[in-house]
Design a protein around this motif. Sequence first.
Motif, PDB file in Angstrom:
ATOM      1  N   ARG A   1     -19.636 -11.551 -75.787  1.00  0.00           N
ATOM      2  CA  ARG A   1     -19.117 -11.968 -77.092  1.00  0.00           C
ATOM      3  C   ARG A   1     -17.940 -12.928 -76.963  1.00  0.00           C
ATOM      4  O   ARG A   1     -17.218 -13.173 -77.923  1.00  0.00           O
ATOM      5  CB  ARG A   1     -18.723 -10.726 -77.907  1.00  0.00           C
ATOM      6  N   GLY A   2     -17.734 -13.459 -75.755  1.00  0.00           N
ATOM      7  CA  GLY A   2     -16.717 -14.479 -75.555  1.00  0.00           C
ATOM      8  C   GLY A   2     -15.325 -13.969 -75.286  1.00  0.00           C
ATOM      9  O   GLY A   2     -14.371 -14.749 -75.272  1.00  0.00           O
ATOM     10  N   HIS A   3     -15.163 -12.672 -75.054  1.00  0.00           N
ATOM     11  CA  HIS A   3     -13.847 -12.122 -74.753  1.00  0.00           C
ATOM     12  C   HIS A   3     -13.577 -12.198 -73.255  1.00  0.00           C
ATOM     13  O   HIS A   3     -14.496 -12.114 -72.433  1.00  0.00           O
ATOM     14  CB  HIS A   3     -13.748 -10.672 -75.212  1.00  0.00           C
ATOM     15  N   GLY A   4     -12.307 -12.343 -72.900  1.00  0.00           N
ATOM     16  CA  GLY A   4     -11.920 -12.387 -71.500  1.00  0.00           C
ATOM     17  C   GLY A   4     -11.325 -11.084 -71.028  1.00  0.00           C
ATOM     18  O   GLY A   4     -11.114 -10.141 -71.801  1.00  0.00           O
ATOM     19  N   LEU A   5     -11.014 -11.034 -69.732  1.00  0.00           N
ATOM     20  CA  LEU A   5     -10.424  -9.826 -69.168  1.00  0.00           C
ATOM     21  C   LEU A   5      -9.052  -9.528 -69.765  1.00  0.00           C
ATOM     22  O   LEU A   5      -8.659  -8.361 -69.874  1.00  0.00           O
ATOM     23  CB  LEU A   5     -10.314  -9.959 -67.645  1.00  0.00           C
ATOM     24  N   ALA A   6      -8.335 -10.555 -70.181  1.00  0.00           N
ATOM     25  CA  ALA A   6      -7.034 -10.302 -70.814  1.00  0.00           C
ATOM     26  C   ALA A   6      -7.204  -9.503 -72.100  1.00  0.00           C
ATOM     27  O   ALA A   6      -6.360  -8.650 -72.429  1.00  0.00           O
ATOM     28  CB  ALA A   6      -6.322 -11.622 -71.084  1.00  0.00           C
TER      29      ALA A   6
ATOM     30  N   THR B   1      -3.358 -15.542 -64.410  1.00  0.00           N
ATOM     31  CA  THR B   1      -2.636 -16.454 -63.540  1.00  0.00           C
ATOM     32  C   THR B   1      -2.940 -16.061 -62.101  1.00  0.00           C
ATOM     33  O   THR B   1      -3.727 -15.144 -61.844  1.00  0.00           O
ATOM     34  CB  THR B   1      -1.118 -16.377 -63.827  1.00  0.00           C
ATOM     35  N   ALA B   2      -2.355 -16.749 -61.160  1.00  0.00           N
ATOM     36  CA  ALA B   2      -2.357 -16.326 -59.764  1.00  0.00           C
ATOM     37  C   ALA B   2      -0.975 -15.786 -59.454  1.00  0.00           C
ATOM     38  O   ALA B   2       0.029 -16.247 -60.021  1.00  0.00           O
ATOM     39  CB  ALA B   2      -2.694 -17.495 -58.850  1.00  0.00           C
ATOM     40  N   GLY B   3      -0.885 -14.817 -58.566  1.00  0.00           N
ATOM     41  CA  GLY B   3       0.438 -14.267 -58.319  1.00  0.00           C
ATOM     42  C   GLY B   3       0.501 -13.319 -57.149  1.00  0.00           C
ATOM     43  O   GLY B   3      -0.517 -12.907 -56.578  1.00  0.00           O
ATOM     44  N   SER B   4       1.736 -12.988 -56.799  1.00  0.00           N
ATOM     45  CA  SER B   4       2.040 -12.002 -55.764  1.00  0.00           C
ATOM     46  C   SER B   4       2.909 -10.930 -56.401  1.00  0.00           C
ATOM     47  O   SER B   4       4.023 -11.216 -56.873  1.00  0.00           O
ATOM     48  CB  SER B   4       2.793 -12.661 -54.603  1.00  0.00           C
ATOM     49  N   VAL B   5       2.414  -9.716 -56.423  1.00  0.00           N
ATOM     50  CA  VAL B   5       3.127  -8.616 -57.070  1.00  0.00           C
ATOM     51  C   VAL B   5       3.895  -7.842 -56.001  1.00  0.00           C
ATOM     52  O   VAL B   5       3.303  -7.270 -55.082  1.00  0.00           O
ATOM     53  CB  VAL B   5       2.145  -7.693 -57.808  1.00  0.00           C
TER      54      VAL B   5
ATOM     55  N   GLU C   1     -12.127 -10.766 -56.768  1.00  0.00           N
ATOM     56  CA  GLU C   1     -11.427  -9.653 -57.390  1.00  0.00           C
ATOM     57  C   GLU C   1     -10.291 -10.150 -58.281  1.00  0.00           C
ATOM     58  O   GLU C   1      -9.655 -11.168 -57.999  1.00  0.00           O
ATOM     59  CB  GLU C   1     -10.851  -8.711 -56.322  1.00  0.00           C
ATOM     60  N   VAL C   2     -10.044  -9.412 -59.346  1.00  0.00           N
ATOM     61  CA  VAL C   2      -8.957  -9.694 -60.275  1.00  0.00           C
ATOM     62  C   VAL C   2      -8.017  -8.498 -60.270  1.00  0.00           C
ATOM     63  O   VAL C   2      -8.467  -7.349 -60.338  1.00  0.00           O
ATOM     64  CB  VAL C   2      -9.489  -9.947 -61.700  1.00  0.00           C
ATOM     65  N   LEU C   3      -6.723  -8.758 -60.196  1.00  0.00           N
ATOM     66  CA  LEU C   3      -5.748  -7.669 -60.224  1.00  0.00           C
ATOM     67  C   LEU C   3      -5.395  -7.359 -61.675  1.00  0.00           C
ATOM     68  O   LEU C   3      -4.929  -8.225 -62.423  1.00  0.00           O
ATOM     69  CB  LEU C   3      -4.492  -8.054 -59.451  1.00  0.00           C
ATOM     70  N   LEU C   4      -5.640  -6.106 -62.070  1.00  0.00           N
ATOM     71  CA  LEU C   4      -5.362  -5.641 -63.428  1.00  0.00           C
ATOM     72  C   LEU C   4      -4.299  -4.546 -63.384  1.00  0.00           C
ATOM     73  O   LEU C   4      -4.156  -3.850 -62.373  1.00  0.00           O
ATOM     74  CB  LEU C   4      -6.619  -5.035 -64.070  1.00  0.00           C
ATOM     75  N   PRO C   5      -3.576  -4.367 -64.486  1.00  0.00           N
ATOM     76  CA  PRO C   5      -2.763  -3.144 -64.559  1.00  0.00           C
ATOM     77  C   PRO C   5      -3.687  -1.935 -64.610  1.00  0.00           C
ATOM     78  O   PRO C   5      -4.819  -2.009 -65.115  1.00  0.00           O
ATOM     79  CB  PRO C   5      -2.003  -3.310 -65.875  1.00  0.00           C
ATOM     80  N   GLY C   6      -3.223  -0.821 -64.088  1.00  0.00           N
ATOM     81  CA  GLY C   6      -4.005   0.398 -64.228  1.00  0.00           C
ATOM     82  C   GLY C   6      -4.232   0.709 -65.696  1.00  0.00           C
ATOM     83  O   GLY C   6      -3.337   0.554 -66.531  1.00  0.00           O
ATOM     84  N   LEU C   7      -5.451   1.131 -66.034  1.00  0.00           N
ATOM     85  CA  LEU C   7      -5.772   1.424 -67.421  1.00  0.00           C
ATOM     86  C   LEU C   7      -5.071   2.703 -67.874  1.00  0.00           C
ATOM     87  O   LEU C   7      -4.748   3.579 -67.056  1.00  0.00           O
ATOM     88  CB  LEU C   7      -7.278   1.565 -67.606  1.00  0.00           C
TER      89      LEU C   7
ATOM     90  N   ARG D   1      -6.380 -14.222 -58.945  1.00  0.00           N
ATOM     91  CA  ARG D   1      -6.532 -13.971 -60.381  1.00  0.00           C
ATOM     92  C   ARG D   1      -5.792 -12.672 -60.703  1.00  0.00           C
ATOM     93  O   ARG D   1      -6.057 -11.643 -60.085  1.00  0.00           O
ATOM     94  CB  ARG D   1      -8.002 -13.862 -60.778  1.00  0.00           C
ATOM     95  N   LEU D   2      -4.908 -12.748 -61.660  1.00  0.00           N
ATOM     96  CA  LEU D   2      -4.070 -11.614 -62.039  1.00  0.00           C
ATOM     97  C   LEU D   2      -3.918 -11.646 -63.551  1.00  0.00           C
ATOM     98  O   LEU D   2      -3.660 -12.699 -64.131  1.00  0.00           O
ATOM     99  CB  LEU D   2      -2.720 -11.734 -61.335  1.00  0.00           C
ATOM    100  N   ILE D   3      -4.100 -10.479 -64.206  1.00  0.00           N
ATOM    101  CA  ILE D   3      -3.921 -10.404 -65.654  1.00  0.00           C
ATOM    102  C   ILE D   3      -2.539  -9.855 -65.945  1.00  0.00           C
ATOM    103  O   ILE D   3      -2.254  -8.669 -65.750  1.00  0.00           O
ATOM    104  CB  ILE D   3      -5.001  -9.531 -66.321  1.00  0.00           C
ATOM    105  N   GLY D   4      -1.654 -10.749 -66.386  1.00  0.00           N
ATOM    106  CA  GLY D   4      -0.290 -10.373 -66.723  1.00  0.00           C
ATOM    107  C   GLY D   4      -0.066 -10.420 -68.224  1.00  0.00           C
ATOM    108  O   GLY D   4      -0.994 -10.657 -68.997  1.00  0.00           O
TER     109      GLY D   4
END
Length: 448
Positions: free
Chosen positions: A353-358, A22-26, A55-61, A14-17
């Motif tokens: 409230r129905g929001h996703g990680l994206a 999506t799924a991915g390799s960074v 675990e989900v890969l996110l960009p650094g905040l 799981r990756l937030i792009g």
Amino acid sequence: MSPDPYDVVIRARRLIGPRGETAGSVAVRDGRIAAVAPHDAPPPAARTVELADDEVLLPGLVDTHVHVNDPGRAEWEGFPTATRAAAAGGITTLLDMPLNSLPPTVDPESLAVKRESARGRVHVDVGFWGGAIPGNRAHLGPLHDAGVFGFKSFLLHSGVDEFPPLDAAGLEAALAELATRDALLIVHAENSAAIDAAPSPHGEHYRDFLASRPRGAEDVAIAQVLDLARRTGGRVHVLHLSSSDALPMIAAAKADGVRVTVETCPHYLCFTAEEIPDGATQFKCCPPIREAANRERLWQGLADGTIDCVVSDHSPCTPELKRLDTGDFGVAWGGVSSLQLGLSAVWTQARLRGHGLADVVRWMAGRTAEIAGLHRKGAVEPGADADLCAFAPDDAFVVDAAGLHHRNPVTAYQGRALAGRVRRTWLRGEPVDVAGPPRGTLLSRGEA
């Protein structure tokens, strides 16, 4: 793709792009994201990191509203402790506010002092806001040229005498000056006269403190800022919005093309006035945490884009200044310490409230980076800095302030159950070790 091995590849189911989950390799090379490949076809690399299934890969905040208070009031916080807390909370870039440090960042010389204090002591990347105060108009251009990301102003007493507010004429003059450089003016928008006319804050009853900072004080000030932005063509950013009553005029201004952006904070999205106990001064902040119905309207403002982003407004102090001994809201320092907890706090409420990680990533990374002009931050895409975090969204925990990294163990989130835990953070492709040597970089506008 290059035939040469990459420095590291991080694989995530799981990756937030930029286009959602999506799924991915960074693949990372020289501290930048060089490619995002399919999860099941990772490119060759010197090192491969596999995220756990939960675990989900996110960009650094990117947190653009942090009071580090260093130098001068480092007993309140400090660059080492603030940036450890940031990294532990998935934040890889923060912008430091120009006040509460001594000297305040209101001219190029004070910026140099601030940068020297931070140099070699930061675990994440750090940039700086300048200040717009009475009498420093001649310094705004040189500060802009020195690399600050914009300029903060107050419309009422800031809480510290060395950073005085602008009056209406001063605000207009500053915005006109900054408009010539397309520089951003960020405003603490509460009207001084409206607050002077409200009841004085005193004692331990939260309802009395709330009455001392009415929504109308925000609304009048925001209307003034919007009018000036409309007339000058300048760029303005409304800080820490707490009054949902201001949302319709902000939406109308945006529709008219006024160059305005707006932030709110985790504490306005999580807490409600009705639940704050008397004497609980750890919840005091300015503007204040308001009622439950107001909170829901703020969430709606985020959902429809009237509010652009969510930042911490981490504003710590020593426990003594919070006056936990007396619980007197009238004399306690105003500020919520939350730097390490923002992602978990917002995610806990967002999922209800129905929001996703994206959505959360857009509010706390992508949009904050865009507003500040941090072009290589806040996204998992080729060309971006490889600033990333592994987030376990279903890993719940109860906040223990003693286990947080910020300097003083006081937070409104003490004892709060939150969903989602940051397990690892990477800065330019290398894991951040908060117990190790600091590896963060000092940022300048236009270079990040």
